[in-house]
Design a protein around this motif. Structure first.
Motif, PDB file in Angstrom:
ATOM      1  N   ALA A   1     -27.827  34.495  39.499  1.00  0.00           N
ATOM      2  CA  ALA A   1     -27.160  35.541  40.271  1.00  0.00           C
ATOM      3  C   ALA A   1     -27.459  35.382  41.768  1.00  0.00           C
ATOM      4  O   ALA A   1     -28.574  34.999  42.141  1.00  0.00           O
TER       5      ALA A   1
ATOM      6  N   ARG B   1     -38.303  46.348  37.287  1.00  0.00           N
ATOM      7  CA  ARG B   1     -36.962  46.216  37.870  1.00  0.00           C
ATOM      8  C   ARG B   1     -36.127  47.430  37.522  1.00  0.00           C
ATOM      9  O   ARG B   1     -36.440  48.157  36.592  1.00  0.00           O
TER      10      ARG B   1
ATOM     11  N   GLU C   1     -40.094  41.136  45.541  1.00  0.00           N
ATOM     12  CA  GLU C   1     -39.950  39.747  45.955  1.00  0.00           C
ATOM     13  C   GLU C   1     -41.032  38.893  45.306  1.00  0.00           C
ATOM     14  O   GLU C   1     -40.774  37.775  44.858  1.00  0.00           O
TER      15      GLU C   1
ATOM     16  N   LYS D   1     -36.009  42.647  46.335  1.00  0.00           N
ATOM     17  CA  LYS D   1     -35.107  41.542  46.039  1.00  0.00           C
ATOM     18  C   LYS D   1     -33.970  42.058  45.178  1.00  0.00           C
ATOM     19  O   LYS D   1     -34.196  42.603  44.092  1.00  0.00           O
TER      20      LYS D   1
ATOM     21  N   GLU E   1     -28.782  36.313  35.207  1.00  0.00           N
ATOM     22  CA  GLU E   1     -29.740  36.826  36.189  1.00  0.00           C
ATOM     23  C   GLU E   1     -30.370  35.700  36.989  1.00  0.00           C
ATOM     24  O   GLU E   1     -30.571  35.810  38.201  1.00  0.00           O
TER      25      GLU E   1
ATOM     26  N   THR F   1     -28.701  36.404  45.338  1.00  0.00           N
ATOM     27  CA  THR F   1     -29.818  37.288  45.667  1.00  0.00           C
ATOM     28  C   THR F   1     -29.847  37.605  47.168  1.00  0.00           C
ATOM     29  O   THR F   1     -29.306  36.874  47.986  1.00  0.00           O
ATOM     30  N   GLN F   2     -30.483  38.714  47.477  1.00  0.00           N
ATOM     31  CA  GLN F   2     -30.688  39.125  48.864  1.00  0.00           C
ATOM     32  C   GLN F   2     -31.977  39.931  48.925  1.00  0.00           C
ATOM     33  O   GLN F   2     -32.223  40.790  48.081  1.00  0.00           O
ATOM     34  N   THR F   3     -32.792  39.652  49.912  1.00  0.00           N
ATOM     35  CA  THR F   3     -34.046  40.390  50.094  1.00  0.00           C
ATOM     36  C   THR F   3     -33.909  41.298  51.310  1.00  0.00           C
ATOM     37  O   THR F   3     -33.502  40.853  52.387  1.00  0.00           O
TER      38      THR F   3
ATOM     39  N   ARG G   1     -30.373  41.412  43.067  1.00  0.00           N
ATOM     40  CA  ARG G   1     -29.584  40.411  42.352  1.00  0.00           C
ATOM     41  C   ARG G   1     -28.233  41.003  41.969  1.00  0.00           C
ATOM     42  O   ARG G   1     -28.170  42.116  41.438  1.00  0.00           O
ATOM     43  N   ASN G   2     -27.173  40.253  42.272  1.00  0.00           N
ATOM     44  CA  ASN G   2     -25.816  40.655  41.889  1.00  0.00           C
ATOM     45  C   ASN G   2     -25.565  40.140  40.473  1.00  0.00           C
ATOM     46  O   ASN G   2     -25.430  38.943  40.252  1.00  0.00           O
ATOM     47  N   ILE G   3     -25.480  41.050  39.512  1.00  0.00           N
ATOM     48  CA  ILE G   3     -25.299  40.672  38.116  1.00  0.00           C
ATOM     49  C   ILE G   3     -23.816  40.760  37.758  1.00  0.00           C
ATOM     50  O   ILE G   3     -23.246  41.848  37.667  1.00  0.00           O
TER      51      ILE G   3
END
Length: 327
Positions: free
Chosen positions: A139, A231, A201, A187, A136, A141-143, A189-191
């Motif tokens: 990983a 989350r 965020e 936010k 995590e 991330t993108q917001t 996260r690609n896990i």
């Protein structure tokens, strides 16, 4: 995260079954060392003298086996491999099962500025938790601008133009017993390239909501801790847009729409907004429908099959009557 240190690992606010239970017992000058990979290493082979392919930039985890082998090497006064291990710039060492390193190891840690950490978890349990944590942390991330809510156990990401009513819709969903993860910015996260986790965020601001004409409100204070969550996996994207009378909206549900974030596709529905439409109820229905799809039940496909059966029965009935009239 590109600048993650051993001290950051110690300071992570992990909950219950994810807690690493770490403490630093030696080499505190090494707490500022950066951890640069999500991989971890069990240094059994290096301790035996085999350093080829040694993952020296990984956290070194010592379980009961490695601890027993260290004792054997020190008893035999064969410590060359131990000295060589600490000659590498390793981030830190973790001793599991509540075991303690020998005075010789503590001395090497102080000399080389390598933090020695300790946990009471079994090495297998600790390794699983650490893998999950580091996955995590590192990983992608993108917001994005949107609202993330949990509706009937489904993580629903609500997007749309500013002023379309995202926050008001989320507030109504909370009134109906659902939970807010984050308002305004989410936010992602690609896990493990497998699924998306969404969160606020800024953890301190995530459960606040801005309502035009009312200002900033604190959802946890107004509705209690049961109305919020830190989350949630994102499982459905809902896009709100002003109603366009010239646009043909999907009325059956056969169209397969997706939003792609960080390379992961999320099922998507587009909901046109106009006075009189109960958007929260529609989102609840979309969440229920998504749960059914995950169980293998597709309402649109069942409707198609029902229509086809009806048409076939009607055709057969007409053919029967036509044949009867010609006799």
């Amino acid at each position: 995260m590109t600048d993650f240190t051993v001290l950051d690992l110690l300071d992570l606010d992990l909950k219950e079954h994810n807690h690493l239970r770490l403490s630093c017992i030696a080499g505190r000058s090494g707490l500022s060392k950066r951890i640069t990979t999500s991989k971890i290493s069990r240094p059994g082979l290096p301790l035996s003298g085999f350093f080829e392919e040694f993952s020296n930039n990984s956290i070194q985890v010592f379980g009961k086996g490695e601890r027993a082998y260290l004792e054997k090497l020190e008893t035999e006064q064969n410590t060359d491999s131990i000295d060589k291990l600490f000659s590498y710039d390793i981030p830190c060492c973790v001793f599991c099962d509540n075991s303690n390193p020998s005075p010789r190891l503590i001395e090497l840690a102080e000399e080389t500025g390598t933090a020695i950490l300790k946990t009471d978890l079994l090495s297998s349990d600790f390794s699983r938790r650490l893998y999950q944590t580091l996955d995590e942390v590192f990983a992608p991330t993108q917001t994005i601008h949107g609202v993330l809510v949990e509706v009937y156990g489904i993580g629903v990401l609500i997007t749309g133009e500013s002023g379309v009513g995202k926050s008001e819709t989320a507030l109504e969903l909370i009134e109906r017993g659902h939970r807010l993860i984050s308002d305004d910015t989410v936010k992602l996260r690609n896990i493990s390239d497998n699924y998306l986790i969404g969160m606020g965020e800024n953890p301190l601001l995530a459960h606040h909501m801005e309502l035009r004409g009312l200002g900033i409100i604190n959802l946890a204070n107004l509705y209690g801790v049961g109305a919020i969550r830190d989350r949630k996996q994102v499982q459905l994207a809902v896009h709100l847009e002003p109603w366009d009378a010239q646009k043909n909206y999907d009325r059956v549900g056969e169209a397969i729409l997706e939003d792609i974030y960080l390379g992961i596709a999320i099922p998507k529905v587009i909901i046109p907004v106009k006075p009189g439409r109960n958007i929260p109820v529609i989102i609840e229905t979309a969440a229920r429908n998504e749960r059914l799809k995950k169980l293998g039940y597709y309402s649109a496909k069942e409707f198609d099959q029902s229509v086809l059966k009806w048409m076939e029965s009607e055709s057969a009935r007409k053919m029967y009557y036509v044949n009867e009239e010609t006799l």
